[in-house]
Design a protein around this motif. Structure first.
Motif, short mmCIF file in Angstrom:
data_model
loop_
_atom_site.label_atom_id
_atom_site.label_comp_id
_atom_site.label_asym_id
_atom_site.label_seq_id
_atom_site.Cartn_x
_atom_site.Cartn_y
_atom_site.Cartn_z
N HIS A 1 0.79 -1.00 0.05
CA HIS A 1 -0.04 -0.05 0.00
C HIS A 1 0.62 1.23 -0.01
O HIS A 1 1.65 1.61 0.91
CB HIS A 1 -0.81 -0.06 1.21
N GLN A 2 0.70 2.06 -0.96
CA GLN A 2 1.63 3.33 -1.07
C GLN A 2 0.45 4.51 -1.11
O GLN A 2 -0.72 4.55 -1.19
CB GLN A 2 2.40 3.29 -2.54
N GLY A 3 1.28 5.81 -0.97
CA GLY A 3 0.80 6.98 -1.20
C GLY A 3 -0.34 7.01 -0.08
O GLY A 3 -0.01 6.64 1.09
N SER A 4 -1.69 7.61 -0.51
CA SER A 4 -2.56 7.88 0.69
C SER A 4 -3.21 6.61 1.12
O SER A 4 -3.79 6.43 1.84
CB SER A 4 -3.81 8.74 0.15
N MET A 5 -2.96 5.54 0.05
CA MET A 5 -3.64 4.24 0.43
C MET A 5 -2.88 3.50 1.59
O MET A 5 -3.15 2.58 2.21
CB MET A 5 -3.53 3.37 -0.48
N CYS A 6 -1.55 3.97 1.99
CA CYS A 6 -0.83 3.66 3.03
C CYS A 6 -1.42 4.26 4.33
O CYS A 6 -1.37 5.50 4.61
CB CYS A 6 0.52 3.73 2.98
N LEU A 7 -2.35 3.42 5.14
CA LEU A 7 -3.01 4.20 5.95
C LEU A 7 -2.43 4.29 7.55
O LEU A 7 -2.97 4.93 8.20
CB LEU A 7 -4.42 3.40 6.36
N LEU A 8 -1.19 3.60 7.81
CA LEU A 8 -0.99 3.61 9.20
C LEU A 8 0.45 4.70 9.23
O LEU A 8 1.12 4.72 8.29
CB LEU A 8 -0.26 2.21 9.39
N SER B 1 -4.94 8.63 9.53
CA SER B 1 -5.28 8.89 8.16
C SER B 1 -6.75 9.10 8.07
O SER B 1 -7.42 9.59 7.23
CB SER B 1 -4.58 7.91 7.09
N HIS B 2 -7.59 8.56 9.20
CA HIS B 2 -9.10 8.66 9.19
C HIS B 2 -9.68 10.17 9.20
O HIS B 2 -10.66 10.27 8.90
CB HIS B 2 -9.47 7.86 10.58
N THR B 3 -8.67 11.02 9.72
CA THR B 3 -9.16 12.29 9.58
C THR B 3 -8.91 13.04 8.32
O THR B 3 -9.42 14.21 8.39
CB THR B 3 -8.41 13.08 10.82
N LYS B 4 -8.14 12.55 7.48
CA LYS B 4 -7.89 13.38 6.38
C LYS B 4 -8.91 13.31 5.19
O LYS B 4 -9.30 12.23 4.99
CB LYS B 4 -6.38 12.77 5.78
N ALA B 5 -9.27 14.42 4.51
CA ALA B 5 -9.94 14.51 3.45
C ALA B 5 -9.81 13.71 2.29
O ALA B 5 -10.74 13.26 1.49
CB ALA B 5 -10.17 15.90 3.19
N ASP B 6 -8.60 13.50 2.21
CA ASP B 6 -7.93 12.70 0.74
C ASP B 6 -7.89 11.26 1.28
O ASP B 6 -7.61 10.34 0.31
CB ASP B 6 -6.81 13.36 0.26
N ASN B 7 -8.52 10.71 2.19
CA ASN B 7 -8.52 9.36 2.52
C ASN B 7 -9.13 8.42 1.50
O ASN B 7 -10.31 8.77 1.08
CB ASN B 7 -9.14 9.06 4.06
N PRO B 8 -8.53 7.72 0.97
CA PRO B 8 -9.02 6.97 -0.48
C PRO B 8 -10.43 5.90 0.07
O PRO B 8 -10.91 5.61 -0.96
CB PRO B 8 -7.86 6.24 -0.78
N LEU B 9 -10.30 5.78 1.18
CA LEU B 9 -11.74 5.05 1.59
C LEU B 9 -12.88 5.90 1.76
O LEU B 9 -13.83 5.16 2.01
CB LEU B 9 -11.30 4.12 2.81
N ARG B 10 -12.88 6.91 1.85
CA ARG B 10 -14.08 7.81 1.96
C ARG B 10 -15.06 7.67 1.03
O ARG B 10 -14.68 7.49 -0.18
CB ARG B 10 -13.75 9.36 2.14
N ALA B 11 -16.25 7.66 1.22
CA ALA B 11 -17.46 7.50 0.35
C ALA B 11 -18.44 8.72 0.84
O ALA B 11 -18.74 8.54 1.78
CB ALA B 11 -18.04 6.15 0.49
N ASP B 12 -18.79 9.19 -0.23
CA ASP B 12 -20.15 10.36 0.13
C ASP B 12 -19.52 11.33 1.25
O ASP B 12 -20.30 11.45 2.09
CB ASP B 12 -21.12 9.82 0.37
N GLY B 13 -18.22 11.69 1.36
CA GLY B 13 -17.75 12.61 2.23
C GLY B 13 -17.69 12.16 3.67
O GLY B 13 -17.60 12.85 4.80
#
Length: 150
Positions: free
Chosen positions: A13-20, A37-49
């Motif tokens: 997992h690289q870039g923003s997908m590296c969550l740890l 990373s759960h607080t970041k707006a660019d977290n790739p796992l976010r859906a519908d904001g």
């Protein structure tokens, strides 16, 4: 302790997908990581904001991948693992993105052999368990096997 760069060097997992962010402690049977990373707006796992609690399973999966890489050692080749199933998942919150401060990610290896590993995991925030469950990791699932003649 291992920082984010050290983690990214050991997992796919690289870039923003590296969550740890860090690995706080580990041994043969356990790993404890932290993530913000759960607080970041660019977290790739976010859906519908928003970042739903079930996304915490990916945090646990990355901790498991890191655990395997750390156990392989600095000269060992980490094997590729695939999350085959999750069971008994308990979600104790609806979302992760509204929690300030770091998440604690714990994974405990319960059993395993060269092909399959069973982990128990939990995600915590400020001492409160957000989600917990078990996961089966299949190692080298895509690697061809040798045929044996009878």
């Amino acid at each position: 302790m291992l920082d984010r760069a050290g983690i990214a060097a050991r997992i796919p997992h690289q870039g923003s997908m590296c969550l740890l962010d860090s690995a706080v402690a580990w041994d043969d049977g356990h790993i404890h990581c932290r993530a913000s990373s759960h607080t970041k707006a660019d977290n790739p796992l976010r859906a519908d904001g928003r970042l739903g609690a079930a996304a915490g399973i990916e945090y646990a999966a990355q901790a498991m991948a890191l655990h395997g890489a750390l156990l392989a050692g600095p000269d060992g080749a980490a094997r590729q693992g695939y999350l085959a199933s999750v069971r008994n998942v308990q979600l104790n919150t609806a979302r992760l993105d509204d929690l300030p401060g770091p998440l604690d990610v714990h994974a405990e290896r319960l059993s395993g052999d060269s092909g399959t590993i069973l982990y128990q995991f939990r995600l915590e925030h400020a001492g409160r368990t957000l989600l917990a469950g078990r996961a089966v990791v299949v190692m080298d699932a895509g690697r061809p096997t040798l045929e044996h003649s009878a």
